[in-house]
Every structure is written in structure tokens, then in C-alpha cells.
Design a protein around this motif. Structure first.
Motif, PDB file in Angstrom:
ATOM      1  N   GLU A  25      -3.887 -12.429  -7.604  1.00 47.74           N
ATOM      2  CA  GLU A  25      -4.337 -12.156  -6.237  1.00 47.74           C
ATOM      3  C   GLU A  25      -3.366 -11.236  -5.517  1.00 47.74           C
ATOM      4  OE1 GLU A  25      -6.854 -16.229  -5.155  1.00 47.74           O
ATOM      5  OE2 GLU A  25      -4.681 -16.165  -4.842  1.00 47.74           O
ATOM      6  N   TRP A  26      -2.085 -11.491  -5.713  1.00 49.63           N
ATOM      7  CA  TRP A  26      -1.092 -10.636  -5.067  1.00 49.63           C
ATOM      8  C   TRP A  26      -1.247  -9.202  -5.571  1.00 49.63           C
ATOM      9  CZ3 TRP A  26       2.472  -7.005  -5.838  1.00 49.63           C
ATOM     10  CH2 TRP A  26       3.374  -6.738  -4.798  1.00 49.63           C
ATOM     11  N   GLU A  27      -1.371  -9.016  -6.889  1.00 52.58           N
ATOM     12  CA  GLU A  27      -1.435  -7.661  -7.421  1.00 52.58           C
ATOM     13  C   GLU A  27      -2.718  -6.952  -7.003  1.00 52.58           C
ATOM     14  OE1 GLU A  27      -1.322  -5.275 -11.661  1.00 52.58           O
ATOM     15  OE2 GLU A  27       0.009  -7.020 -11.408  1.00 52.58           O
ATOM     16  N   LYS A  28      -3.834  -7.657  -6.960  1.00 55.73           N
ATOM     17  CA  LYS A  28      -5.073  -7.011  -6.531  1.00 55.73           C
ATOM     18  C   LYS A  28      -4.950  -6.550  -5.084  1.00 55.73           C
ATOM     19  CE  LYS A  28     -10.098  -7.474  -6.302  1.00 55.73           C
ATOM     20  NZ  LYS A  28     -11.297  -8.322  -6.538  1.00 55.73           N
ATOM     21  N   ALA A  29      -4.389  -7.389  -4.227  1.00 56.39           N
ATOM     22  CA  ALA A  29      -4.220  -6.996  -2.820  1.00 56.39           C
ATOM     23  C   ALA A  29      -3.299  -5.796  -2.688  1.00 56.39           C
ATOM     24  CB  ALA A  29      -3.674  -8.176  -2.014  1.00 56.39           C
ATOM     25  N   ALA A  30      -2.278  -5.719  -3.522  1.00 58.75           N
ATOM     26  CA  ALA A  30      -1.292  -4.643  -3.415  1.00 58.75           C
ATOM     27  C   ALA A  30      -1.766  -3.333  -4.023  1.00 58.75           C
ATOM     28  CB  ALA A  30       0.016  -5.071  -4.096  1.00 58.75           C
ATOM     29  N   ARG A  31      -2.607  -3.380  -5.066  1.00 63.85           N
ATOM     30  CA  ARG A  31      -2.874  -2.175  -5.869  1.00 63.85           C
ATOM     31  C   ARG A  31      -4.318  -1.715  -5.869  1.00 63.85           C
ATOM     32  NH1 ARG A  31      -1.834  -2.636 -11.716  1.00 63.85           N
ATOM     33  NH2 ARG A  31      -1.702  -0.365 -11.613  1.00 63.85           N
ATOM     34  N   HIS A  32      -5.251  -2.634  -5.770  1.00 67.65           N
ATOM     35  CA  HIS A  32      -6.647  -2.273  -6.018  1.00 67.65           C
ATOM     36  C   HIS A  32      -7.221  -1.450  -4.872  1.00 67.65           C
ATOM     37  CE1 HIS A  32     -10.648  -2.480  -7.620  1.00 67.65           C
ATOM     38  NE2 HIS A  32     -11.123  -3.049  -6.519  1.00 67.65           N
ATOM     39  N   ASP A  33      -7.809  -0.322  -5.242  1.00 68.41           N
ATOM     40  CA  ASP A  33      -8.477   0.544  -4.278  1.00 68.41           C
ATOM     41  C   ASP A  33      -9.982   0.395  -4.479  1.00 68.41           C
ATOM     42  OD1 ASP A  33      -9.516   2.508  -2.688  1.00 68.41           O
ATOM     43  OD2 ASP A  33      -8.235   4.118  -3.431  1.00 68.41           O
ATOM     44  N   PRO A  34     -10.670  -0.332  -3.601  1.00 72.23           N
ATOM     45  CA  PRO A  34     -12.106  -0.551  -3.825  1.00 72.23           C
ATOM     46  C   PRO A  34     -12.933   0.715  -3.726  1.00 72.23           C
ATOM     47  CG  PRO A  34     -11.419  -1.415  -1.690  1.00 72.23           C
ATOM     48  CD  PRO A  34     -10.176  -1.038  -2.419  1.00 72.23           C
ATOM     49  N   ALA A  35     -12.396   1.729  -3.045  1.00 67.06           N
ATOM     50  CA  ALA A  35     -13.155   2.981  -2.915  1.00 67.06           C
ATOM     51  C   ALA A  35     -13.275   3.719  -4.237  1.00 67.06           C
ATOM     52  CB  ALA A  35     -12.497   3.878  -1.871  1.00 67.06           C
ATOM     53  N   THR A  36     -12.255   3.609  -5.074  1.00 64.92           N
ATOM     54  CA  THR A  36     -12.257   4.314  -6.359  1.00 64.92           C
ATOM     55  C   THR A  36     -12.390   3.373  -7.548  1.00 64.92           C
ATOM     56  OG1 THR A  36      -9.837   4.225  -6.539  1.00 64.92           O
ATOM     57  CG2 THR A  36     -10.794   6.123  -5.369  1.00 64.92           C
ATOM     58  N   GLY A  37     -12.184   2.075  -7.313  1.00 68.41           N
ATOM     59  CA  GLY A  37     -12.222   1.115  -8.405  1.00 68.41           C
ATOM     60  C   GLY A  37     -11.011   1.168  -9.308  1.00 68.41           C
ATOM     61  N   THR A  38      -9.934   1.817  -8.844  1.00 75.75           N
ATOM     62  CA  THR A  38      -8.723   1.964  -9.651  1.00 75.75           C
ATOM     63  C   THR A  38      -7.573   1.161  -9.047  1.00 75.75           C
ATOM     64  OG1 THR A  38      -8.064   3.940  -8.424  1.00 75.75           O
ATOM     65  CG2 THR A  38      -9.393   4.257 -10.413  1.00 75.75           C
ATOM     66  N   SER A  39      -6.532   0.961  -9.845  1.00 76.51           N
ATOM     67  CA  SER A  39      -5.329   0.277  -9.395  1.00 76.51           C
ATOM     68  C   SER A  39      -4.213   1.295  -9.216  1.00 76.51           C
ATOM     69  CB  SER A  39      -4.909  -0.803 -10.396  1.00 76.51           C
ATOM     70  OG  SER A  39      -5.829  -1.859 -10.409  1.00 76.51           O
ATOM     71  N   ARG A  40      -3.613   1.299  -8.051  1.00 70.34           N
ATOM     72  CA  ARG A  40      -2.552   2.256  -7.732  1.00 70.34           C
ATOM     73  C   ARG A  40      -1.210   1.802  -8.300  1.00 70.34           C
ATOM     74  NH1 ARG A  40      -3.566   3.358  -1.247  1.00 70.34           N
ATOM     75  NH2 ARG A  40      -5.586   4.421  -1.436  1.00 70.34           N
ATOM     76  N   ARG A  41      -0.311   2.766  -8.495  1.00 70.61           N
ATOM     77  CA  ARG A  41       1.048   2.402  -8.928  1.00 70.61           C
ATOM     78  C   ARG A  41       1.803   1.719  -7.794  1.00 70.61           C
ATOM     79  NH1 ARG A  41       6.454   5.456 -10.374  1.00 70.61           N
ATOM     80  NH2 ARG A  41       7.192   4.094 -12.039  1.00 70.61           N
ATOM     81  N   PHE A  42       1.629   2.219  -6.584  1.00 69.87           N
ATOM     82  CA  PHE A  42       2.219   1.628  -5.389  1.00 69.87           C
ATOM     83  C   PHE A  42       1.097   1.337  -4.397  1.00 69.87           C
ATOM     84  CE2 PHE A  42       5.387   4.671  -7.090  1.00 69.87           C
ATOM     85  CZ  PHE A  42       6.385   3.768  -7.438  1.00 69.87           C
ATOM     86  N   PRO A  43       1.311   0.477  -3.437  1.00 72.03           N
ATOM     87  CA  PRO A  43       0.236   0.195  -2.479  1.00 72.03           C
ATOM     88  C   PRO A  43      -0.316   1.442  -1.807  1.00 72.03           C
ATOM     89  CG  PRO A  43       1.968  -1.449  -2.262  1.00 72.03           C
ATOM     90  CD  PRO A  43       2.476  -0.406  -3.222  1.00 72.03           C
ATOM     91  N   TRP A  44       0.540   2.425  -1.546  1.00 70.40           N
ATOM     92  CA  TRP A  44       0.126   3.622  -0.823  1.00 70.40           C
ATOM     93  C   TRP A  44      -0.388   4.723  -1.748  1.00 70.40           C
ATOM     94  CZ3 TRP A  44       5.014   1.531  -0.980  1.00 70.40           C
ATOM     95  CH2 TRP A  44       5.923   2.160  -1.836  1.00 70.40           C
ATOM     96  N   GLY A  45      -0.216   4.601  -3.042  1.00 70.73           N
ATOM     97  CA  GLY A  45      -0.688   5.625  -3.959  1.00 70.73           C
ATOM     98  C   GLY A  45       0.278   5.870  -5.097  1.00 70.73           C
ATOM     99  N   THR A  46       0.441   7.137  -5.468  1.00 66.56           N
ATOM    100  CA  THR A  46       1.301   7.495  -6.594  1.00 66.56           C
ATOM    101  C   THR A  46       2.644   8.066  -6.172  1.00 66.56           C
ATOM    102  OG1 THR A  46       0.274   9.686  -6.704  1.00 66.56           O
ATOM    103  CG2 THR A  46      -0.685   7.959  -8.081  1.00 66.56           C
ATOM    104  N   GLU A  47       2.799   8.449  -4.925  1.00 72.06           N
ATOM    105  CA  GLU A  47       4.067   9.021  -4.449  1.00 72.06           C
ATOM    106  C   GLU A  47       5.179   7.988  -4.577  1.00 72.06           C
ATOM    107  OE1 GLU A  47       6.039  10.797  -0.310  1.00 72.06           O
ATOM    108  OE2 GLU A  47       3.930  10.185  -0.370  1.00 72.06           O
ATOM    109  N   GLU A  48       6.314   8.411  -5.126  1.00 69.06           N
ATOM    110  CA  GLU A  48       7.425   7.485  -5.295  1.00 69.06           C
ATOM    111  C   GLU A  48       7.937   7.007  -3.941  1.00 69.06           C
ATOM    112  OE1 GLU A  48      10.443   8.337  -8.048  1.00 69.06           O
ATOM    113  OE2 GLU A  48       9.067   8.951  -9.626  1.00 69.06           O
ATOM    114  N   PRO A  49       8.488   5.785  -3.876  1.00 66.64           N
ATOM    115  CA  PRO A  49       8.879   5.214  -2.589  1.00 66.64           C
ATOM    116  C   PRO A  49       9.838   6.103  -1.809  1.00 66.64           C
ATOM    117  CG  PRO A  49       8.938   3.545  -4.297  1.00 66.64           C
ATOM    118  CD  PRO A  49       8.699   4.850  -4.996  1.00 66.64           C
ATOM    119  N   ALA A  50       9.528   6.291  -0.544  1.00 62.68           N
ATOM    120  CA  ALA A  50      10.374   7.045   0.378  1.00 62.68           C
ATOM    121  C   ALA A  50      10.650   6.166   1.596  1.00 62.68           C
ATOM    122  CB  ALA A  50       9.681   8.342   0.791  1.00 62.68           C
ATOM    123  N   GLY A  51      11.495   6.668   2.489  1.00 62.30           N
ATOM    124  CA  GLY A  51      11.937   5.872   3.623  1.00 62.30           C
ATOM    125  C   GLY A  51      10.837   5.411   4.539  1.00 62.30           C
ATOM    126  N   HIS A  52       9.705   6.099   4.564  1.00 60.10           N
ATOM    127  CA  HIS A  52       8.625   5.692   5.460  1.00 60.10           C
ATOM    128  C   HIS A  52       7.653   4.721   4.799  1.00 60.10           C
ATOM    129  CE1 HIS A  52       6.923   9.046   3.152  1.00 60.10           C
ATOM    130  NE2 HIS A  52       5.719   8.568   3.431  1.00 60.10           N
TER     131      HIS A  52
END
Length: 450
Positions: free
Chosen positions: A314-341
Motif C-alpha cells: 500500500e505504501w509503495e502504490k501510494a508513493a509510485r503508482h500513476d493512475p493516469a499512465t498505469g505505470t510506477s514512477r521511480r520517485f513520487p514526483w517522476g524520474t528526476e533525481e531528488p533535488a532540494g525542492h
């Protein structure tokens, strides 16, 4: 037609070598900043808690691990110091006993680590990342060693938190201000359906994150934010630590044996909750995620709130799953590596940040701060995924399977960005509180909380 030099295999390998060298350097500078850069020899060789190793053990251990995997296994070179392998074997030597070993002194550890690093960088110049070797392809073994050092750096921060004495770490950078408006809802609904859990192709992923597989979940609600200090104060004020109804049998045994009535490092003074943080005593900030709570405390709070801890899936689905595309992201916000924001990671602040501070890291479902700030306890035991294969050694995760460890997700403020992603799995005993751990709540769809 001339091929674009930026897309050739040689250019890709050069870029990967540069990235690896830079990340190795960042990890070592961080390790030194937590040991020889801030403490004298007596503090480095002392054992500040039986829960933790002497800091000098960690310092030499990261060098010995690097030698074994990058000098011997990856480069095929002879061992520099095979005589110390046993001293720095974490499975042979329990933490409470490491202080009794004939460990390298701080200067010796520094010299040894520098010698190892010179050999590693020399070998890196000729390393092949597409040789058909599972250890080397994509830079896997280098990524493993980089993450290993950062994981020990986080462990060393736990030792610093347990250490008594004058503060030696800075106060950290000021956090960015949280948005003026709170989220419009306290929890979000995750619709029923399948999602892809785990990964097959992330070059930084450990064996326990592999392989990708489909998990079909019923609908559930998960909190938009992690449980705050203020919310946990309400649990305390309502007698939560003294009410047997909220505790499992194991949790109640733990609570009664130790007489616990608040998170670790908290104390009540004239009606105000204070905390000790790296040698400084300060008021407990009400809006930060609660940290230094064990699994049993998190579980009891959840029951009191009429909810529960999310399962790992459940935690991973909430963090990664994008229902619009049906795919799982690497990060909650997408593929961009973590930055300060995106998230509070990498030891920049030395504490969690108020709920809602990083809207740029929001998951597709609307949940916030699922990476960074505090590790989040889940209700799941650590097990292998379907078809699990230990690689490159069973002692990384396989030996911990079996029900004695609970899974934590998401990383903390102390976790380096290279050592966390939406698939990353951490685990610990359910009684552990010295780690930088908190929790968020979930509930079945159709079941109300408090």
C-alpha cells in the motif's frame, strides 16, 4: 553522418565513471565529517551505546567493504589487508562487542581508506559497464558500495544522537517555508486495482527490490502526511501509552518492560515537551513528523486513531503508482533525481521538516513527503519478492527474511539521495527507536477513523 558523441557507449561510460567518482568522494567526505572531522580519538573509539558500534569501527568498515567489492571482486586485485576482514565483518561481531576488538585506530583507518580509494579510482579508469558481468554491468557494484557508505553514515548519525556530551554537529540549514495553505484533505483514496511493485531495471536497486511484479490491492485510504509530533502528543495526553487496548501483546510487553511513555529523547518539563537532538535540548516542534518511535508505538497510535499502518505494498502504490499512465514512477514526483525542492534528504537540515514543506515531491495520489524526513514503519514483515534471487551475497537481505523484521519505507532527512527511491526497502526490529523513524496511517475504504 557523424554520430552524436554524447550518445555513444564510450561517452556513456565516461559519464558513468565521472558520476561514480563524484559519488564515492561525496560519501567519503560525509563519513569523515561524522568521525575524524568532528571528534577526538577518545570519542571515536568509545562505544556510546551498546546498540551501536564505535564510530571508528564504521569508519574502517566502509573502507574494508569497498576493498572487498571494488578492489578484489570488481578489479580482481590482491587484498590489501585480508587480516582485518574478520574485524569488520558485521555478522561475526555483534555491535556491543566491537569495542573489545583490536580495531584500527582513527589515523590507521584513515590511511587504510585512502589507500583503498586510490586503488579503486585507478581501476575505475578501465572498468567496463557492459561486459556481461552482473556485478559490473550498469555500474551495479559501484552503486552498491556508494549506497553502503551512505547507509553507514546514517547509522553514524544515530550514534551521534545517542552520544552524550557537547554538540559537535552544526544546526543544519534552515528549512524552506511550508506552503501557506494546507492540503485540502487529510487522507487520499487509492482506488482498487493492480500496480507494478518493485523493479527489474533500476541500476541502483538491491536484490530485495527486484523483480517487478503485479500486486492487486483493494481500495484504501492513506494519510496525506506523516503523523506529526502534535498528533502524537494527543495520543500521549489521551493516555495512549497506558491503555492496554491499543497495544499488541508484543508491544505491551515492550512498553511495560521499559516503562516508555513518549518517543525516545523526549521529556516533559513544566508542561512542555522537550527533545534532545545531537546534544541540544529544544522544544518539540509540533508540525514536524514524529520520529524516534518504534513499530509498537506506531501500531498503538494507529489503533487509537481508528486506523492502521499501511502494508508495504500500500505504501509503495501510494508513493509510485500513476493512475493516469498505469505505470510506477521511480520517485513520487517522476524520474528526476531528488533535488532540494523535492524532499528533505541528505543530512542538510539534521531534523524533519514541517508537514507540507515539499509540495514539489507530492505523489500522483496527493500524498506528501513520502521520501525524506522520517522512515515510515509499515505493517509488513521483510520477505523476498516472487522469484527472489540473492545477489551479490545473501547477507545483504536474505538472511533477514522470516518475520523478525518490519519494513520501513521512504528514507529520512539523514538518508542520502542515492540511497533511497520508491522501491527501496529498509527494515529493523520492531523495538528500534534510535533510527530516524516515524509513520503515516491508513485505513480500509469504507472504514472510518476517529
Amino acid at each position: 553522418m557523424t554520430e552524436n558523441p554524447d550518445t555513444t557507449p564510450a561517452a556513456d561510460s565516461a559519464a558513468l565513471r565521472e558520476r561514480i567518482a563524484a559519488e564515492l568522494d561525496r560519501g567519503r567526505r560525509r563519513s569523515r565529517g561524522l568521525t575524524v572531522g568532528v571528534l577526538d580519538e577518545d570519542d571515536l573509539v568509545a562505544q556510546h551505546s551498546p546498540l551501536m558500534s564505535p564510530l571508528v569501527w564504521d569508519l574502517a568498515h566502509v573502507g574494508n567493504y569497498e576493498e572487498q567489492w571494488l578492489v578484489r571482486a570488481a578489479a580482481g586485485q590482491e587484498a590489501l589487508r585480508p587480516d582485518i576482514d574478520g574485524l569488520y565483518d558485521a555478522f561475526e561481531n555483534p555491535r556491543a562487542e566491537r569495542v573489545t576488538l583490536p580495531l584500527l585506530r582513527p589515523r590507521e583507518a584513515e590511511d587504510y581508506n585512502a589507500q583503498v580509494r586510490r586503488r579503486v579510482l585507478d581501476a575505475l579508469e578501465h572498468a567496463s559497464f557492459d561486459s556481461g558481468s552482473a556485478l559490473l554491468d550498469g555500474g551495479f557494484v559501484y552503486h552498491m558500495v556508494i549506497q553502503h557508505e551512505h547507509q553507514h553514515d546514517e547509522t553514524m548519525l544515530s550514534t551521534h544522537q545517542l552520544r552524550r556530551g557537547e554538540p559537535v554537529l552544526g544546526v543544519g540549514a534552515p528549512p524552506p517555508p511550508p506552503p501557506a495553505a494546507p492540503p485540502d484533505r487529510d487522507e487520499v483514496l487509492i482506488e482498487a486495482g493492480p500496480f507494478t511493485m518493485g523493479t527489474d531495471d533500476d541500476p541502483w536497486a538491491y536484490d530485495n527490490e527486484r523483480g517487478a511484479h503485479t500486486v492487486d490491492l483493494p481500495a484504501y485510504w492513506i494519510d496525506t502526511r506523516a503523523v506529526t509530533n502534535a498528533a502524537h502528543m494527543d495520543f500521549i495526553a489521551d493516555g495512549g501509552y497506558d491503555d492496554r487496548r491499543w497495544w499488541s501483546e508484543a508491544g505491551w510487553t515492550w512498553r511495560m518492560r521499559g516503562g516508555k511513555r513518549a518517543p525516545a529523547f523526549w521529556r516533559l518539563d513544566a508542561g512542555q515537551w522537550l527533545r534532545r537532538r545531537f546534544g541540544r535540548v529544544e522544544p518539540v516542534p509540533p508540525d514536524e513528523p514524529v520520529q524516534h518511535v518504534c513499530f509498537h508505538e506506531a501500531e498503538a497510535h494507529a489503533r487509537w486513531a481508528g486506523k492502521r499502518l499501511p502494508t508495504e505494498a500500500e505504501w509503495e502504490k501510494a508513493a509510485r503508482h500513476d493512475p493516469a499512465t498505469g505505470t510506477s514512477r521511480r520517485f513520487p514526483w517522476g524520474t528526476e533525481e531528488p533535488a532540494g525542492h523535492h524532499a528533505n534528504l541528505g543530512q542538510r537540515l539534521l531534523h524533519p521538516t514541517p508537514a507540507g514543506t515539499f509540495p514539489g515531491g507530492t505523489a500522483p495520489c496527493g500524498a506528501q513527503q513520502m521520501l525524506g524526513d522520517v522512515w515510515e514503519w509499515t505493517g509488513s514483515d521483510l520477505t523476498g519478492y516472487p522469484g527472489f534471487r540473492a545477489f551479490p551475497y545473501p547477507e545483504y537481505s536474505q538472511v533477514f527474511f522470516g518475520g523478525d523484521y518490519k519494513v520501513l519505507r521512504g528514507g529520512s532527512w539523514a538518508t542520502h539521495p542515492t540511497a533511497v527511491r520508491g522501491t527501496f526497502r529498509n527494515w529493523d526490529h520492531p523495538v528500534r527507536r534510535q533510527i530516524f523513524c516515524g509513520f503515516r496511517l491508513a485505513r480500509d475504504a469504507g472504514k472510518e477513523g476517529r
